[in-house]
Design a protein around this motif. Structure first.
Motif, short mmCIF file in Angstrom:
data_model
loop_
_atom_site.label_atom_id
_atom_site.label_comp_id
_atom_site.label_asym_id
_atom_site.label_seq_id
_atom_site.Cartn_x
_atom_site.Cartn_y
_atom_site.Cartn_z
N GLY A 60 0.85 -1.19 0.00
CA GLY A 60 0.00 0.00 0.00
C GLY A 60 0.88 1.24 0.00
N THR A 61 0.28 2.33 -0.43
CA THR A 61 0.96 3.63 -0.40
C THR A 61 1.37 3.94 1.06
OG1 THR A 61 -0.52 4.33 -2.18
CG2 THR A 61 0.64 6.08 -0.99
N PRO A 62 2.51 4.59 1.28
CA PRO A 62 2.86 4.98 2.65
C PRO A 62 1.69 5.69 3.35
CG PRO A 62 4.72 5.39 1.22
CD PRO A 62 3.58 4.94 0.33
N GLY A 63 1.44 5.27 4.59
CA GLY A 63 0.36 5.89 5.37
C GLY A 63 -0.95 5.10 5.32
N THR A 64 -1.02 4.09 4.47
CA THR A 64 -2.27 3.32 4.41
C THR A 64 -2.40 2.36 5.60
OG1 THR A 64 -1.19 1.79 2.86
CG2 THR A 64 -2.64 3.47 1.90
N GLY A 65 -1.30 2.15 6.32
CA GLY A 65 -1.41 1.38 7.56
C GLY A 65 -0.74 0.01 7.56
N PHE B 8 4.36 -10.59 4.08
CA PHE B 8 5.56 -9.78 3.82
C PHE B 8 5.12 -8.32 3.72
CE2 PHE B 8 6.59 -14.01 2.55
CZ PHE B 8 7.92 -14.17 2.89
N GLU B 9 5.45 -7.56 4.77
CA GLU B 9 4.94 -6.19 4.85
C GLU B 9 5.94 -5.17 4.28
OE1 GLU B 9 5.06 -2.31 6.60
OE2 GLU B 9 5.92 -3.83 7.93
N GLY B 10 5.49 -4.38 3.33
CA GLY B 10 6.35 -3.33 2.78
C GLY B 10 5.81 -2.81 1.47
N GLU C 92 0.06 13.91 10.09
CA GLU C 92 0.34 13.51 11.47
C GLU C 92 1.73 12.89 11.61
OE1 GLU C 92 -2.83 11.14 13.25
OE2 GLU C 92 -4.22 12.74 12.69
N LYS C 93 2.18 12.25 10.52
CA LYS C 93 3.53 11.67 10.55
C LYS C 93 4.60 12.74 10.33
CE LYS C 93 4.01 7.02 9.11
NZ LYS C 93 4.27 6.03 8.07
N LYS C 94 4.14 14.00 10.15
CA LYS C 94 5.02 15.17 9.97
C LYS C 94 5.87 15.08 8.70
CE LYS C 94 4.50 17.05 14.37
NZ LYS C 94 3.04 16.92 14.41
N GLU D 181 -9.93 -3.56 12.55
CA GLU D 181 -10.91 -3.98 11.54
C GLU D 181 -10.23 -4.36 10.23
OE1 GLU D 181 -14.85 -1.49 13.08
OE2 GLU D 181 -13.44 -0.52 11.72
N VAL D 182 -9.15 -3.64 9.90
CA VAL D 182 -8.41 -3.99 8.68
C VAL D 182 -7.78 -5.39 8.86
CG1 VAL D 182 -6.54 -3.36 7.11
CG2 VAL D 182 -7.95 -1.56 8.15
N ALA D 183 -7.21 -5.61 10.05
CA ALA D 183 -6.61 -6.92 10.33
C ALA D 183 -7.70 -8.01 10.23
CB ALA D 183 -5.96 -6.93 11.71
N1 LIG Z 1 -7.05 2.04 9.64
C1 LIG Z 1 -6.50 3.13 10.18
N2 LIG Z 1 -7.28 4.10 10.67
C2 LIG Z 1 -6.74 5.19 11.19
N3 LIG Z 1 -5.41 5.46 11.28
C3 LIG Z 1 -4.59 4.52 10.80
C4 LIG Z 1 -5.08 3.32 10.23
N4 LIG Z 1 -4.02 2.59 9.84
C5 LIG Z 1 -2.93 3.31 10.15
N5 LIG Z 1 -3.28 4.45 10.75
C6 LIG Z 1 -2.36 5.49 11.23
O1 LIG Z 1 -1.82 6.10 10.08
C7 LIG Z 1 -0.43 6.31 10.25
C8 LIG Z 1 0.33 5.54 9.19
O2 LIG Z 1 0.24 4.14 9.46
P1 LIG Z 1 1.47 3.19 9.19
O3 LIG Z 1 2.74 3.82 9.67
O4 LIG Z 1 1.11 1.84 9.71
O5 LIG Z 1 1.46 3.20 7.59
P2 LIG Z 1 2.47 2.47 6.60
O6 LIG Z 1 1.63 2.03 5.46
O7 LIG Z 1 3.25 1.44 7.31
O8 LIG Z 1 3.41 3.66 6.13
P3 LIG Z 1 4.97 3.59 5.65
O9 LIG Z 1 4.96 3.04 4.24
O10 LIG Z 1 5.41 5.02 5.70
O11 LIG Z 1 5.73 2.72 6.61
C9 LIG Z 1 -0.11 5.87 11.68
O12 LIG Z 1 -0.16 7.01 12.49
C10 LIG Z 1 -1.21 4.91 12.02
O13 LIG Z 1 -1.48 4.87 13.40
#
Ligand SMILES: Nc1ncnc2c1ncn2[C@@H]1O[C@H](COP(=O)(O)OP(=O)(O)OP(=O)(O)O)[C@@H](O)[C@H]1O
Ligand SMILES: [Mg+2]
Length: 184
Positions: free
Chosen positions: A7-12, A73-75, A103-105, A148-150
């Motif tokens: 997923g795109t960075p920030g999708t969780g 495999f997460e990434g 929020e991640k600045k 819920e995503v999990a």
């Molecule tokens: N389903 C969700 N609902 C709300 N906030 C979420 C959700 N999933 C992740 N977040 C929040 O969004 C931010 C980004 O999540 P996370 O760091 O897991 O993303 P990532 O896809 O691993 O990004 P990266 O590729 O930069 O590592 C975190 O602050 C996290 O707590």
């Protein structure tokens, strides 16, 4: 079975991987795996990060992880690995993604780059170049909690990756956001 969690960075990805791990699932964080096996190929100067050598990492995963156990495999490059049997793509509505990245600045430039990529389905297109579409699933995380995503992922696993109405690809379309952005 090797399952890409991308997923795109920030999708969780990282947050969801941790939630899955807490429930006993086996997670490999690709960045760590690349580091441990020296699978890097130069530096992305603009982004100040190391570039993963996809071919080397792919071979390394094929050698080290059997397909008879379930491994996630997460990434954000996991979907580029042909060693993956299935690909799960976490998606997020662009405006919500922007909030998470703020929020991640992250810098404005980096946020725009990633929000644009999410809007135009970059990861899905890349995944579809490497994998049959029946092996790719999309999960919209916008209105879901991490737990819920999990749970959605566990549902997909328990249903043995059969096509489902909720997670089959092609249902997410945020292209209208591009027009909104242009007119604002
Ligand atoms: N389903 C969700 N609902 C709300 N906030 C979420 C959700 N999933 C992740 N977040 C929040 O969004 C931010 C980004 O999540 P996370 O760091 O897991 O993303 P990532 O896809 O691993 O990004 P990266 O590729 O930069 O590592 C975190 O602050 C996290 O707590
Ligand atoms: Mg992460």
């Amino acid at each position: 079975m090797r399952v890409a969690l991308t997923g795109t960075p920030g999708t969780g990805k990282s947050a969801v991987a941790t939630a899955l791990e807490q429930q006993g699932y086996f997670i490999v964080r690709l960045n760590d795996c690349a580091k441990e096996n020296a699978c890097f190929d130069g530096i992305d100067e603009e982004r100040n990060s190391q570039l993963i050598d996809i071919d080397k990492l792919n071979k390394c995963i094929k050698k080290n992880f059997a397909t008879d156990t379930l491994v996630f495999f997460e990434g954000h490059v996991s979907h580029l690995l042909t060693a993956m049997d299935k690909v799960l793509i976490l998606r997020c509505y662009p405006k919500e993604l922007k909030k998470r990245l703020l929020e991640k600045k992250w810098t404005a430039k980096k946020i725009k780059e990633n929000v644009d990529a999410e809007t135009i389905d970059v990861i899905l297109c890349e995944a579809a170049e490497k994998h049959p579409v029946k092996n790719i699933f999309e999960i919209d995380t916008t209105k879901k909690t991490v737990e819920e995503v999990a749970a959605s992922i566990i549902e997909i696993v328990k249903k043995k990756f059969q096509p489902t109405k909720s997670y089959t690809i092609g249902q997410i379309d945020w292209s209208e956001e591009i027009l909104k952005e242009k007119s604002s």
